[in-house]
Design a protein around this motif. Structure first.
Motif, PDB file in Angstrom:
ATOM      1  N   LEU A 240       7.514  41.192  44.305  1.00 32.00           N
ATOM      2  CA  LEU A 240       6.757  39.976  44.570  1.00 32.00           C
ATOM      3  C   LEU A 240       7.674  38.769  44.734  1.00 32.00           C
ATOM      4  O   LEU A 240       7.394  37.851  45.513  1.00 32.00           O
ATOM      5  N   LEU A 241       8.789  38.781  44.012  1.00 35.93           N
ATOM      6  CA  LEU A 241       9.698  37.642  44.039  1.00 35.93           C
ATOM      7  C   LEU A 241      10.616  37.657  45.261  1.00 35.93           C
ATOM      8  O   LEU A 241      10.889  36.619  45.854  1.00 35.93           O
ATOM      9  N   SER A 242      11.109  38.840  45.646  1.00 36.26           N
ATOM     10  CA  SER A 242      12.087  38.885  46.744  1.00 36.26           C
ATOM     11  C   SER A 242      11.997  40.219  47.484  1.00 36.26           C
ATOM     12  O   SER A 242      12.828  41.099  47.278  1.00 36.26           O
ATOM     13  N   PRO A 243      11.015  40.404  48.346  1.00 35.40           N
ATOM     14  CA  PRO A 243      10.774  41.700  48.976  1.00 35.40           C
ATOM     15  C   PRO A 243      11.887  42.197  49.875  1.00 35.40           C
ATOM     16  O   PRO A 243      12.071  43.402  50.021  1.00 35.40           O
ATOM     17  N   PHE A 244      12.674  41.294  50.494  1.00 34.48           N
ATOM     18  CA  PHE A 244      13.707  41.746  51.425  1.00 34.48           C
ATOM     19  C   PHE A 244      15.119  41.549  50.888  1.00 34.48           C
ATOM     20  O   PHE A 244      16.086  41.909  51.549  1.00 34.48           O
ATOM     21  N   ALA A 245      15.245  40.997  49.690  1.00 36.05           N
ATOM     22  CA  ALA A 245      16.573  40.678  49.174  1.00 36.05           C
ATOM     23  C   ALA A 245      17.442  41.907  48.989  1.00 36.05           C
ATOM     24  O   ALA A 245      18.664  41.833  49.060  1.00 36.05           O
ATOM     25  N   SER A 246      16.840  43.075  48.762  1.00 39.18           N
ATOM     26  CA  SER A 246      17.610  44.291  48.499  1.00 39.18           C
ATOM     27  C   SER A 246      17.936  45.081  49.756  1.00 39.18           C
ATOM     28  O   SER A 246      18.568  46.125  49.670  1.00 39.18           O
ATOM     29  N   HIS A 247      17.515  44.600  50.922  1.00 39.10           N
ATOM     30  CA  HIS A 247      17.644  45.415  52.133  1.00 39.10           C
ATOM     31  C   HIS A 247      18.989  45.263  52.821  1.00 39.10           C
ATOM     32  O   HIS A 247      19.375  46.125  53.601  1.00 39.10           O
ATOM     33  N   TYR A 248      19.749  44.225  52.547  1.00 45.56           N
ATOM     34  CA  TYR A 248      20.963  43.964  53.312  1.00 45.56           C
ATOM     35  C   TYR A 248      22.140  44.772  52.788  1.00 45.56           C
ATOM     36  O   TYR A 248      22.241  45.085  51.606  1.00 45.56           O
ATOM     37  N   MET A 249      23.092  45.088  53.699  1.00 44.47           N
ATOM     38  CA  MET A 249      24.181  46.003  53.355  1.00 44.47           C
ATOM     39  C   MET A 249      25.077  45.461  52.253  1.00 44.47           C
ATOM     40  O   MET A 249      25.642  46.226  51.474  1.00 44.47           O
ATOM     41  N   HIS A 250      25.238  44.133  52.131  1.00 40.74           N
ATOM     42  CA  HIS A 250      26.100  43.608  51.074  1.00 40.74           C
ATOM     43  C   HIS A 250      25.570  43.970  49.699  1.00 40.74           C
ATOM     44  O   HIS A 250      26.347  44.154  48.753  1.00 40.74           O
ATOM     45  N   LYS A 251      24.245  44.107  49.571  1.00 45.05           N
ATOM     46  CA  LYS A 251      23.656  44.517  48.303  1.00 45.05           C
ATOM     47  C   LYS A 251      24.002  45.971  48.003  1.00 45.05           C
ATOM     48  O   LYS A 251      24.346  46.325  46.876  1.00 45.05           O
ATOM     49  N   TYR A 252      23.941  46.828  49.011  1.00 44.67           N
ATOM     50  CA  TYR A 252      24.302  48.227  48.813  1.00 44.67           C
ATOM     51  C   TYR A 252      25.770  48.377  48.421  1.00 44.67           C
ATOM     52  O   TYR A 252      26.126  49.181  47.563  1.00 44.67           O
ATOM     53  N   ILE A 253      26.642  47.609  49.058  1.00 42.91           N
ATOM     54  CA  ILE A 253      28.060  47.696  48.753  1.00 42.91           C
ATOM     55  C   ILE A 253      28.331  47.199  47.335  1.00 42.91           C
ATOM     56  O   ILE A 253      29.127  47.782  46.589  1.00 42.91           O
ATOM     57  N   ARG A 254      27.671  46.126  46.922  1.00 45.63           N
ATOM     58  CA  ARG A 254      27.871  45.589  45.585  1.00 45.63           C
ATOM     59  C   ARG A 254      27.458  46.589  44.515  1.00 45.63           C
ATOM     60  O   ARG A 254      28.019  46.596  43.413  1.00 45.63           O
ATOM     61  N   ASP A 255      26.530  47.459  44.815  1.00 41.95           N
ATOM     62  CA  ASP A 255      26.048  48.427  43.835  1.00 41.95           C
ATOM     63  C   ASP A 255      26.843  49.721  43.814  1.00 41.95           C
ATOM     64  O   ASP A 255      26.418  50.707  43.220  1.00 41.95           O
ATOM     65  N   LYS A 256      28.018  49.717  44.431  1.00 43.65           N
ATOM     66  CA  LYS A 256      28.823  50.945  44.464  1.00 43.65           C
ATOM     67  C   LYS A 256      29.258  51.389  43.075  1.00 43.65           C
ATOM     68  O   LYS A 256      29.527  52.571  42.841  1.00 43.65           O
ATOM     69  N   ASP A 257      29.337  50.436  42.115  1.00 42.93           N
ATOM     70  CA  ASP A 257      29.786  50.780  40.773  1.00 42.93           C
ATOM     71  C   ASP A 257      28.854  51.743  40.062  1.00 42.93           C
ATOM     72  O   ASP A 257      29.247  52.402  39.098  1.00 42.93           O
ATOM     73  N   PHE A 258      27.606  51.853  40.530  1.00 41.71           N
ATOM     74  CA  PHE A 258      26.696  52.842  39.953  1.00 41.71           C
ATOM     75  C   PHE A 258      27.313  54.241  40.014  1.00 41.71           C
ATOM     76  O   PHE A 258      27.062  55.078  39.152  1.00 41.71           O
ATOM     77  N   PHE A 259      28.114  54.501  41.040  1.00 41.25           N
ATOM     78  CA  PHE A 259      28.557  55.864  41.301  1.00 41.25           C
ATOM     79  C   PHE A 259      29.697  56.315  40.410  1.00 41.25           C
ATOM     80  O   PHE A 259      30.124  57.444  40.479  1.00 41.25           O
ATOM     81  N   ASP A 260      30.183  55.434  39.549  1.00 30.60           N
ATOM     82  CA  ASP A 260      31.159  55.871  38.538  1.00 30.60           C
ATOM     83  C   ASP A 260      30.530  56.858  37.579  1.00 30.60           C
ATOM     84  O   ASP A 260      31.219  57.658  36.950  1.00 30.60           O
ATOM     85  N   ASP A 261      29.219  56.816  37.431  1.00 28.92           N
ATOM     86  CA  ASP A 261      28.531  57.649  36.438  1.00 28.92           C
ATOM     87  C   ASP A 261      28.047  58.973  37.003  1.00 28.92           C
ATOM     88  O   ASP A 261      27.509  59.794  36.256  1.00 28.92           O
ATOM     89  N   LEU A 262      28.213  59.217  38.314  1.00 30.23           N
ATOM     90  CA  LEU A 262      27.702  60.463  38.888  1.00 30.23           C
ATOM     91  C   LEU A 262      28.660  61.619  38.650  1.00 30.23           C
ATOM     92  O   LEU A 262      29.867  61.420  38.617  1.00 30.23           O
TER      93      LEU A 262
END
Length: 262
Positions: A240-262
């Motif tokens: 409701l607050l930001s429907p498109f904020a997560s769609h851009y590639m810079h957001k995906y790149i910033r979240d790369k640190d999640f993959f340290d745990d895989l």
């Protein structure tokens, strides 16, 4: 099913981001200009790039997402399109199929008149596959849908030619028949970030189906193959607050640190 490592995630995410750039330079990514090809759509806009190295067994194919008003309008065309092959028949999203099947730009000397984007891609990767290389495909948004469709077709023509498919912010590509017939579920990773509303499109529950393994990056966690309903409920307030904020590639790149745990 093999896990997607952080360095693999980051490489595909960066490729998806830079492929939008008009000044794309393969040498800045460690590829020779001799081992690089680009494919333009009917309006002359580059929509796919192919990169490879002589000393590496992998070919990288990256599709960009929609940028023009016309391309976004094509995305809305979500009626079923029948695709027939020797071994199967399935239904896919008409708009995404058109993006892959549209004529490539006929400007000499790089493009041929009357050849579709998929045919051009096939002509580029076929000699490399026959030489022993395997193909990895990636794409963002509608480019991810194109990657899914192209990968399935290549795999049907060249068995075990596809190494993996990694998509970012990808809308659903096909109907139930496509999900049942798709050949690469175990080699496909569909990355969803936060409350990216595009990953819920087309908004026809029970009609369109995603394929492969979903990895949802949300609130410092990775959720694997979570149901669309549960994902929607968990992210409703943020959506409701930001429907498109997560769609851009810079957001995906910033979240790369999640993959340290895989």
């Amino acid at each position: 099913m093999k896990k997607l490592k952080r360095y693999q995630y980051e490489r595909y995410a960066v490729l998806c981001k830079v492929t939008y750039q008009t000044d794309f330079d393969p040498q800045s990514l460690g590829f020779s200009s001799d081992n690089y090809a680009e494919i333009a759509n009917r309006w002359g806009h580059i929509c796919a790039r192919v990169l490879w190295r002589d000393d590496h067994p992998e070919v990288l194919v990256v599709f960009r997402g929609s940028q023009t008003v016309h391309e976004w309008l094509i995305n809305i065309h979500c009626l079923p399109k029948v695709k027939r092959f020797v071994d199967c028949r399935y239904h896919v999203h008409t708009g995404y199929d058109y993006l892959l099947e549209q004529p490539s730009n006929p400007c000499a000397p790089d493009y041929q008149s009357g050849v579709s984007i998929y045919q051009q891609l096939n002509a580029i990767v076929s000699p490399l596959i026959l030489f022993g290389k395997r193909v990895s495909l990636t794409g963002h948004s509608s480019g991810g849908a194109m990657a899914i469709l192209a990968a399935d077709r290549l795999e049907r023509q060249y068995t075990k030619s596809i190494k993996r498919v990694v998509t970012f912010g990808q809308p659903a590509t096909g109907f139930g028949s496509f999900k049942r017939q798709y050949l690469l579920h175990r080699r496909t990773y569909r990355i969803c970030c936060g409350v990216d509303v595009v990953t819920f499109l087309p908004p026809l529950p029970g009609t369109f189906h995603h394929v492969g393994r979903m990895l949802w990056l949300h609130n410092e966690r990775i959720y694997e193959n979570i149901s669309p309903f549960k994902r929607f409920v968990l992210s409703f307030a943020s959506w409701l607050l930001s429907p498109f904020a997560s769609h851009y590639m810079h957001k995906y790149i910033r979240d790369k640190d999640f993959f340290d745990d895989l």
